[in-house]
Design a protein around this motif. Structure first.
Motif, PDB file in Angstrom:
ATOM      1  N   ASN A  31      -5.452   1.805  10.230  1.00 43.47           N
ATOM      2  CA  ASN A  31      -6.482   2.668  10.793  1.00 43.47           C
ATOM      3  C   ASN A  31      -6.483   3.997  10.062  1.00 43.47           C
ATOM      4  OD1 ASN A  31      -8.162   4.257  12.334  1.00 43.47           O
ATOM      5  ND2 ASN A  31      -7.302   3.618  14.302  1.00 43.47           N
ATOM      6  N   PRO A  32      -7.520   4.303   9.268  1.00 41.29           N
ATOM      7  CA  PRO A  32      -7.518   5.553   8.511  1.00 41.29           C
ATOM      8  C   PRO A  32      -7.589   6.778   9.408  1.00 41.29           C
ATOM      9  CG  PRO A  32      -9.658   4.468   8.349  1.00 41.29           C
ATOM     10  CD  PRO A  32      -8.735   3.497   9.013  1.00 41.29           C
ATOM     11  N   ALA A  33      -8.031   6.608  10.655  1.00 50.10           N
ATOM     12  CA  ALA A  33      -8.089   7.756  11.571  1.00 50.10           C
ATOM     13  C   ALA A  33      -6.716   8.341  11.786  1.00 50.10           C
ATOM     14  CB  ALA A  33      -8.703   7.342  12.904  1.00 50.10           C
ATOM     15  N   LYS A  34      -5.694   7.503  11.751  1.00 50.24           N
ATOM     16  CA  LYS A  34      -4.354   7.984  12.069  1.00 50.24           C
ATOM     17  C   LYS A  34      -3.668   8.688  10.906  1.00 50.24           C
ATOM     18  CE  LYS A  34      -3.122   5.412  16.174  1.00 50.24           C
ATOM     19  NZ  LYS A  34      -2.108   4.578  16.843  1.00 50.24           N
ATOM     20  N   SER A  35      -4.446   8.985   9.848  1.00 49.42           N
ATOM     21  CA  SER A  35      -3.917   9.941   8.877  1.00 49.42           C
ATOM     22  C   SER A  35      -3.806  11.309   9.535  1.00 49.42           C
ATOM     23  CB  SER A  35      -4.818  10.021   7.640  1.00 49.42           C
ATOM     24  OG  SER A  35      -6.112  10.524   7.979  1.00 49.42           O
ATOM     25  N   ILE A  36      -4.519  11.504  10.648  1.00 50.34           N
ATOM     26  CA  ILE A  36      -4.340  12.658  11.534  1.00 50.34           C
ATOM     27  C   ILE A  36      -3.926  12.113  12.888  1.00 50.34           C
ATOM     28  CG2 ILE A  36      -5.479  14.579  12.708  1.00 50.34           C
ATOM     29  CD1 ILE A  36      -7.257  14.940  10.297  1.00 50.34           C
ATOM     30  N   ALA A  73     -11.048  18.934   3.635  1.00 53.11           N
ATOM     31  CA  ALA A  73     -10.068  19.605   2.785  1.00 53.11           C
ATOM     32  C   ALA A  73      -8.963  18.664   2.323  1.00 53.11           C
ATOM     33  CB  ALA A  73      -9.458  20.788   3.540  1.00 53.11           C
ATOM     34  N   GLY A  74      -9.035  17.392   2.774  1.00 53.95           N
ATOM     35  CA  GLY A  74      -8.020  16.423   2.381  1.00 53.95           C
ATOM     36  C   GLY A  74      -6.751  16.503   3.186  1.00 53.95           C
ATOM     37  N   TRP A  75      -6.815  17.169   4.345  1.00 51.65           N
ATOM     38  CA  TRP A  75      -5.603  17.373   5.147  1.00 51.65           C
ATOM     39  C   TRP A  75      -5.258  16.136   5.950  1.00 51.65           C
ATOM     40  CZ3 TRP A  75      -3.942  17.460  10.257  1.00 51.65           C
ATOM     41  CH2 TRP A  75      -2.730  18.108  10.499  1.00 51.65           C
ATOM     42  N   SER A  76      -3.968  15.867   6.059  1.00 47.87           N
ATOM     43  CA  SER A  76      -3.468  14.822   6.950  1.00 47.87           C
ATOM     44  C   SER A  76      -2.173  15.321   7.563  1.00 47.87           C
ATOM     45  CB  SER A  76      -3.238  13.508   6.193  1.00 47.87           C
ATOM     46  OG  SER A  76      -2.250  13.683   5.181  1.00 47.87           O
ATOM     47  N   GLY A  77      -1.838  14.776   8.717  1.00 49.00           N
ATOM     48  CA  GLY A  77      -0.632  15.210   9.412  1.00 49.00           C
ATOM     49  C   GLY A  77      -0.810  15.083  10.908  1.00 49.00           C
TER      50      GLY A  77
END
Length: 299
Positions: free
Chosen positions: A3-8, A255-259
């Protein structure tokens, strides 16, 4: 598919001072939190952090939950007994973050009490250059929360990393790539700073994000100003404040942020005490909705 959503991820903070952080994680892990930030206020109280980290991970078990960041909040620049405990706490958290699966330690910079902000820069460089090397050797990032703790440019305690002018100064003193910010919009809003443009300029320095919002009472400001008897701003749990977190998360993604965005509770004037977790679970579900992507259909 993943799930790409969970990059955040959306999570919450858990106090570590009473020695029951692992137990608390076990109690609330099934409420839908995707990450936790165990944190300490001024001291770790001599806890075995390696053992605590092991217990926290055991409490999570096989759930899809991470611990990306530990919190160590106090004033490591001064030299009272509690300040020295904070400094030691930073060292211990940096040394043991990996036992939690964390790659970041966050907190306040510290400050020379009662002095203009710039008077702290020499001591800041001395302490944080050493801690930065310690962290780099262990692959750990350092993140400063953008909270003024009621201080300002002329005087204060606890923290100098509370606005963009100060960020320019401290990152000039410690230009290390692994020193950044634990950012939250609330701490800008309470000083009437628009947080949105900061994301576009500073997201590369956001190593962790706190989920906390604010309600600005503009009608009070217009009538009483910001130094009168009437409270002009309230810190809020996300979903109850003025921010549009869909916009915030969208800007972070652009901005390419993940976390992890971990909710910092215990501040909301309404959803507190017996209603604390009611508010936090609402904030959790609200932030997930703003993030989107909880249901991904395979093509």
């Amino acid at each position: 598919m993943s799930n790409p959503a969970k990059s955040i991820r959306i999570g919450t903070m858990v106090s570590g001072n009473k020695g029951d952080a692992a137990e608390r994680i076990g109690q609330i892990a099934d409420l839908g939190f995707e990450s936790f930030e165990p944190f300490f206020w001024q001291t770790t109280k001599g806890q075995d952090l390696a053992e605590l980290g092991k217990r926290c991970l055991e409490a999570i078990g096989d759930r899809d939950i991470t611990i990306s960041t530990l919190g160590m909040f106090g004033n490591p620049l001064e030299e009272s007994a509690s300040d020295l405990e904070t400094l030691q706490g930073w060292k211990d958290c940096i040394d043991n973050a990996h036992h939690f699966g964390a790659s970041c330690v966050a907190g306040f910079t510290g400050r020379i009490r009662g002095k203009p902000l710039t008077d702290s820069l020499g001591r800041y460089k001395q302490i944080w250059s050493e801690l930065a090397k310690r962290a780099a050797d262990k692959g750990i990032k350092i993140a400063f929360e953008n909270c003024a703790m009621d201080g300002n440019w002329a005087s204060g305690d606890w923290n100098i990393a509370h606005n963009p002018d100060a960020w320019e100064l401290i990152f000039n003193e410690t230009p290390d790539d692994h020193i950044g910010l634990e950012w939250e919009p609330c701490h800008q809003m309470v000083y009437l700073i628009d947080p949105m443009p900061q994301i576009r300029k500073w997201a590369h320095k956001f190593f962790h994000v706190h989920g906390k919002d604010a309600t600005i009472r503009w009608e009070v400001i217009k009538e009483h100003g910001i130094f009168g008897k009437e409270k002009f701003v309230f810190m809020r749990t996300p979903g109850f404040g003025d921010s549009n977190w869909t916009d915030i998360i969208s800007e972070l993604r652009l901005a390419g942020w993940s976390g992890s965005i971990d909710i910092e509770g215990w501040h909301d004037p309404v959803y507190r005490d017996e209603l604390e977790m009611t508010g936090q679970v609402h904030g959790l579900n609200y932030l997930k909705k703003c993030r989107g992507g909880d249901f991904v259909v395979d093509p």
